[in-house]
Enzyme design. Structure first.
Site, short mmCIF file in Angstrom:
data_model
loop_
_atom_site.label_atom_id
_atom_site.label_comp_id
_atom_site.label_asym_id
_atom_site.label_seq_id
_atom_site.Cartn_x
_atom_site.Cartn_y
_atom_site.Cartn_z
N SER A 12 0.87 -1.16 0.00
CA SER A 12 0.00 0.00 0.00
C SER A 12 0.90 1.20 0.00
O SER A 12 2.10 1.10 0.27
CB SER A 12 -0.85 0.05 1.28
OG SER A 12 -1.82 -0.96 1.33
N SER B 35 -3.20 -3.10 -3.22
CA SER B 35 -2.57 -1.92 -2.63
C SER B 35 -3.62 -0.95 -2.12
O SER B 35 -4.57 -0.61 -2.84
CB SER B 35 -1.68 -1.24 -3.68
OG SER B 35 -0.77 -0.36 -3.07
N ASP C 44 -3.94 2.46 -1.74
CA ASP C 44 -3.28 3.72 -2.12
C ASP C 44 -4.21 4.86 -1.78
O ASP C 44 -5.17 5.13 -2.50
CB ASP C 44 -2.96 3.70 -3.62
CG ASP C 44 -1.95 2.61 -3.97
OD1 ASP C 44 -1.15 2.24 -3.09
OD2 ASP C 44 -1.96 2.13 -5.11
#
Lengths: 339, 339, 339, 339
Positions: D226, D264, D266
């Site tokens: 991440s 991830s 993000d």
């Protein structure tokens, strides 16, 4: 006392047998209640199924009708469209303890979490029960959260129990309520059920299904509440449709008289028990059954009606409760009985 | 006939002098009505101010309560938070003609559009009036759109006029309705006004403010309608707040009995006349006054109440209308008068 | 001239046979080009399949990376997750004409539209070609839109054609570009293809796959452009996944050197040809195959790579063009050939 | 070792004096590092100002570029547009402990929280450091979180410290990085600064500013990371603009070579130190200065550049680290020094 015992049935669609979210086959609900003097709080757990939710993830979606709330887990829920843990409801400051319990429980069941596989996404939703409960005491423990999950069953208490122990609603005692609707699709019977943690609404704004307004006449109620709405169904739908269904929780709250106040965290999570997703599937594709969009109005109506009735059910079931600092919330049944 | 003439006042907050969106100083509304046999349609224009909207852009935001609709201009409205043209309401298939009219009108006023400066973002919202109107005739012209803008004034007709000419609502004749609420903030008086193009709701679902349900008993109404809600205010708010206010249009629709049906394009646009933005500002910053968030509940309540009343106002004002193929929609006033 | 002819291949995944969106079986593309003096514009049509799109609706989703744009049809696309018409690309002021053409074409094929059934949702996306094209002339007609649809085929021109005729990109001549990627899933071969209308990027910001920057040295380019990205695939995915895939168009634009400028309408629409939805299904449920979420990274990578390459393909294919007011945009191939 | 010491400067805009988020006047950063054998984790605190954040709330917004993450506090942040606590970064399973610490610290400072006033909204963002860190140990305590806050200062360590202690990035050692950009507006100097917790990217995908790709050649890295991006500025902007700025974090990540992988989380949070909001304002309106929209490209570019550079800064500063189960991540500086 259920809403229908007070003559507060809502809408036109028929309810399921129990008229709770547990009419959806496999769904279980459990409470842990902490009611001791100034501590009036607890945890309520909703389990979409009885198995390992991390391994077999129900499809889910959320709708934030008004986002003054401190829920956990909705970002990933929105991106991936799945639940990985029971849904826990609790007070605002117990979210951390409940999240911790969900993580530790998942690790115990799946020791590869955070090692070989991804981490787990706990889902915890909350309301502020600070009027009756000494929320600063942060009394809820991880053990309480696990106790609620362990207590999960098809039949469960309603009113001032579990997460609903210290909640307030339209100036009355609030709490946990539930309702369901039965639907026929392609010749088979399905259910859509709702469970609410009702802690919202200004005193005087409550509206009963027949249009009457009821006021506790207990002085001003500061609108700092919230309402969490959990919607379950066994109808096969996709995530986009679940989000549309979850959005109709806002209709149910409006039908109770609310305009979704600034201070209210009005959040709905909807899941289906049909077509769950495996953590480690052995193929690249999954076969799935999906509702045709043109039939979705029945689900919308069911979600709106059952949300409205579940709120009234929480009010009907919640008895007059005293808590922190001499604060008291009167039960709606008592007021309606009086009149 | 206004909603209040039928005893259909909504909510607790006081209305403005006209009880229309034009109680917001500077806001103008105009219609072009096309009512000839099978053609029962038109255009309604809302002008946030009388000047060049491309040069002096009001802050605005939109909320899509249910997105079964073909509006134009909401993507850029959401990104930039401003209006650049009048808001036009019309039938679904007239969106292109209305957009074209807005573009040509803007170019005529600002010849640098699409040359030295950016292009202009027309905002057109629509409902499907196909029950009464021969929508396939695509009868609305660019000239009709300009006529509606040119007719804009502080006083304007309500009911089956302009874009509302051919609309249906809860099985009754629908159309254009309006309402407003007066608010005191920091010692000054402000207004929040609503104008609706009401074309939604299943027959039998209409609920009056006292809880009564009214049914046209004219057979099933296919729920393929929509409701456009335009909210104007002179209260200084920022775009994030305008979106929150616009969201409460959904409360007003729910209070009328709707559960936001699948086939309904329920879309709200909210703007403020305070603190507009210049197309070519001469500094990098602008000074702005912004409402304190803790005071926003009054705006929410005003938006919900005025939306509910504006829908009832459309129903009250719209007289029984015959259109395409012998189709007829009965006016609510007629039915209430009968009973 | 394709991007790969200039040595501008992108990424690691293998392209399809044509390296265009038409590698997705059934997808067709057609252009109508209007290139006469100051009129440098046109229409490009993408057909997910050759049949009646209103009757057999492909699943679709959109992502607005930056919303300074005047697209039509995205509200309903987002709510219902389906396409009902070809996707048309054109200049900003031709959106109305293209919408009108799509509506009239749909009515001609399905005379019950707007009568017995719902209305149709035209999808039109646009960029501002005002540097080379006299956009105020509003030269594009409904006939042009129909001509683009009628011309749709598996092979189609690239560069300064159709909607790309007058577009600019990073200070060079922009236009239409395409690319595709081939993917293996569960033992079968699938494709993901991209078509872009490239009209974005400041002069000097363009970055080639090897890291080089190329500048047209033709003076400042005002960033008022946009980039429309259409992604097609035959991989069975649901709408939530299509939205995630569409989001990766923004990665491809960033890889070209863009930071998604304020004035750019960077909008992606993704559709799948697998599992379309019937307008009038005869059951309440549909069986559908859906990609397992854990396999979606390949689609993300394919969408990002193919978007990047499609932009370079537009630049590679677009020859130096002169238009309105003596304005000229130089083709990238010419500049790269020079150096 | 900073990114610029390795020749990894990004973009065109000039950095601030420290080239960290603390170039924004008033912003402080502190770490608590837990590095003992299999425990390789910690907490990083970002304080928008040194005072009581519950009483004086900075404007803020978030953007979820990819939502596979377990952050806390973003729902309310999105609704109300304010921060009420320091922003804490930590590992995925320490979110509960960090939330608890923020709640208790807020209550200690404001004893009316959850009593007379609303509850407090803790903001905690996380990455999964499970490759190097025994995340199941849940080693981070509330005391660690408070220690990070107490350590907050204008100068702070970078690389494998605080929340970055156990993170991985493109197969290298990841961690905490920062960068800033200096901007002139209306004749005054402002700053936009970024701090990242970098734990994303597949091995082999890293791209340096000159276009080179660098591979740790340490075998496959599972993409389960991440990247958290915190953006601070002293430029007066409104929440809608902050969200637009936060969105450009995704550009910076893409410029590093990422396509925002499925696994991830993000997530970007942007705040401004200009024009904070009082918990209990004494008027209904607040005067505010707001950036003109046409000037926002500089902030977009600054956010994209500084995010890219902050990731490289994390890689530059993070030294080779060994952790759980013999796992090792090599520092980028070591690999670049070798070559």
């Amino acid at each position: 006392m259920r809403a229908r015992d007070l003559g507060l049935a809502c809408g036109a669609l028929p309810p399921g047998l129990r008229n709770t979210i547990a009419d959806v086959p496999g769904v279980l609900v459990g409470h842990c209640t902490r009611s001791e003097g100034a501590v009036q709080t607890g945890v309520t757990a909703i389990l979409p199924h009885d198995g390992d939710l991390f391994q077999t993830k129900p499809l889910a979606a959320a709708c934030i009708t008004n986002g003054f709330g401190k829920s956990v887990g909705l970002v990933q829920l929105g991106e991936l469209g799945t639940l990985e843990t029971p849904i826990l409801l609790t007070n605002t400051f117990a979210v951390g303890a409940c999240s911790g319990a969900l993580i530790r429980r998942a690790i115990a069941a799946d020791p590869e979490i955070g090692r070989r596989t991804a981490t787990v996404n706990p889902v915890v939703l909350e309301c502020n029960d600070g009027y009756l409960n000494d929320i600063q005491a942060m009394a809820v423990t991880e053990a309480d959260a696990l106790a609620a999950i362990d207590a999960a069953a098809e039949t469960f208490a309603l009113g001032a129990v579990g997460a609903g122990t210290g909640m307030s609603c339209f100036g009355f005692k609030g709490g946990i309520g539930s309702a369901s609707r039965r639907l026929r699709l392609d010749g088979a019977t399905y259910h859509l059920g709702v469970l609410v943690l009702a802690n919202f609404g200004r005193a005087g704004d409550l509206r009963l299904p027949d249009g009457r307004r009821v006021d506790p006449e207990s002085g001003v109620m500061e609108e700092q509440g919230s309402c969490i709405v959990v919607i379950g169904t066994d109808i096969p739908v996709e995530c986009r449709q679940l989000e549309r269904v979850a959005r109709r929780a806002g209709v149910g709250l409006a039908w109770c008289g609310s305009f979704w106040g600034n201070g209210s965290g009005d959040i709905a999570v909807a899941f289906t028990t049909a077509g769950p997703v495996a953590q480690e599937p052995d193929a690249d594709f999954q076969e799935r059954r999906v509702l045709v969009e043109g039939r979705i109005d029945r689900l919308f109506q069911a979600a709106a009606e059952a949300t409205q009735e579940a709120v009234l059910d929480a009010l009907a079931g919640a008895e007059t409760t005293a808590g922190r600092n001499g604060h008291v919330r009167v039960g709606l049944a008592e007021v309606l009985g009086r009149s």
